[in-house]
Design an enzyme around this catalytic site. Structure first.
Site, short mmCIF file in Angstrom:
data_model
loop_
_atom_site.label_atom_id
_atom_site.label_comp_id
_atom_site.label_asym_id
_atom_site.label_seq_id
_atom_site.Cartn_x
_atom_site.Cartn_y
_atom_site.Cartn_z
N GLY A 217 0.80 -1.34 0.04
CA GLY A 217 -0.14 -0.08 0.01
C GLY A 217 0.73 1.34 -0.11
N GLY A 218 2.08 1.38 -0.39
CA GLY A 218 2.89 2.45 -0.54
C GLY A 218 2.52 3.35 -1.59
N ASN B 287 4.99 -3.79 -8.15
CA ASN B 287 5.74 -4.47 -7.00
C ASN B 287 6.07 -5.83 -7.26
OD1 ASN B 287 3.84 -3.60 -3.65
ND2 ASN B 287 4.67 -2.28 -5.30
N ASN C 33 1.87 -9.07 -0.16
CA ASN C 33 2.85 -8.05 0.34
C ASN C 33 2.03 -6.93 1.27
OD1 ASN C 33 4.88 -5.78 -0.42
ND2 ASN C 33 5.44 -6.91 0.95
N ARG D 292 7.21 6.01 -9.26
CA ARG D 292 6.35 5.89 -8.04
C ARG D 292 5.76 7.08 -7.66
NH1 ARG D 292 6.56 1.00 -4.63
NH2 ARG D 292 5.36 2.44 -3.22
N HIS E 61 11.39 -4.55 3.94
CA HIS E 61 9.72 -4.91 3.81
C HIS E 61 9.40 -5.58 2.44
CE1 HIS E 61 5.61 -4.29 5.00
NE2 HIS E 61 5.40 -3.69 4.11
N TRP E 62 10.17 -5.33 1.50
CA TRP E 62 9.95 -5.66 0.07
C TRP E 62 10.76 -6.97 -0.22
CZ3 TRP E 62 10.56 -1.69 -4.50
CH2 TRP E 62 9.26 -1.86 -5.12
#
Length: 289
Positions: A38-39, A47, A106, A186, A267-268
């Site tokens: 959700g970034g 993603n 994710n 992004r 996190h990725w």
């Protein structure tokens, strides 16, 4: 698309309730749905850019833009965000006449996947969750990474500098892996006027804020222990957005939950450790998928 063509199609949109859901797909075989985080500026393709073609050698891979992101409709029910996302994914499967699918999620997408397994267990095969949201979130203060994510559209508003800080300081272990091109792409996506006016991921507010927060914490949902789907939780040991301790919380409550903690990873996971991640997915889902 033939079984030897693993390239991602141009994509199309289907109507799910009152929203349009955009998705792309590749490959044939058991259905595998990839749900992104959700970034700011996130999308399905960005993603999972390092995973789709590899996984499409064995699976029919479906990659949607979640509501609020990419080329999908921007409305999300903020009273129950995870439930609304799960309903959208369940509706997408129905629209595509897919009775049951494996789910990879994710962060934000992991929360959507887990909620779908609770709300519509018959639609879900196996689960792979990477640093999913909503695990113990009401039991401790937000991490610095989560605060950075949630504050992107607040204060003085979004900026390229704020996004660069989130991506480089919090999303990954090795900041040098995030190029200027990634930030620029992004940032452009994050500045969609509909998103700026109505950010999909935000702190709950208003009279129902406390109820929404509790609804978004899976460790407070008694149904969690009834999620019997075979589940693989993959968490970066250096995740600064969602605490790695959440992996143990899920394993303690879910009866068929395996864990993998990835060293020197943020996190990725699916992007930073793509080869490892792809191998884990294939091994976990197996030939019987």
């Amino acid at each position: 698309m033939t079984s030897t063509d693993n390239k991602v199609e141009a994509g199309r949109t289907v109507r799910v309730g009152d929203r349009d859901i955009f998705f792309t797909e590749a490959g044939t075989g058991p259905v595998l749905v990839l749900l992104h985080g959700g970034g700011p500026g996130a999308s399905g393709l960005s993603n999972y850019s390092r995973n789709i073609e590899v996984l499409a050698r064995r699976f029919r891979v479906i990659v949607p833009d979640l509501p609020g992101y990419g080329r999908s409709s921007k409305h999300i029910d903020q009273r129950d965000p995870f439930g609304d996302l799960a309903a959208a994914i369940g509706g997408l499967l129905e629209a595509l006449q897919v009775p049951r699918a494996h789910l990879i999620g994710n962060s934000y997408g992991g929360a959507a996947a887990l909620r779908l397994a609770m709300d519509r267990p018959e639609q879900v095969g196996k689960l792979i969750l990477m640093g999913p949201g909503g695990v113990g979130t009401t039991r401790t203060l937000p991490t610095s990474g989560l605060q950075s994510l949630l504050s992107y559209y607040t204060g003085q508003g979004p900026s390229r500098e704020k996004l660069a800080q989130f991506l480089r300081d919090y999303l990954v272990y090795d900041a040098s892996a995030i190029t200027d091109d990634i930030i620029d792409e992004r940032y452009r996506a994050s500045m969609d006027p509909e998103v700026v006016a109505n950010p999909p991921l935000r702190r709950p507010s208003g009279l129902g804020a406390l109820r929404t927060l509790w609804r978004m914490d899976f460790t407070r949902d008694p149904r969690l222990s009834s999620v019997t789907h075979p589940t693989l939780v993959i968490w970066g040991a250096d995740d600064q957005v969602n605490r790695p301790e959440g992996a143990r919380m899920l394993a303690d409550r879910m009866p068929n939950c395996d864990l993998y903690l990835a060293a020197r990873t943020g996190h990725w996971v699916q992007w930073e450790r793509a080869e490892l991640f792809n191998d884990l997915v294939v091994a976990f889902l197996g030939q019987s998928a």
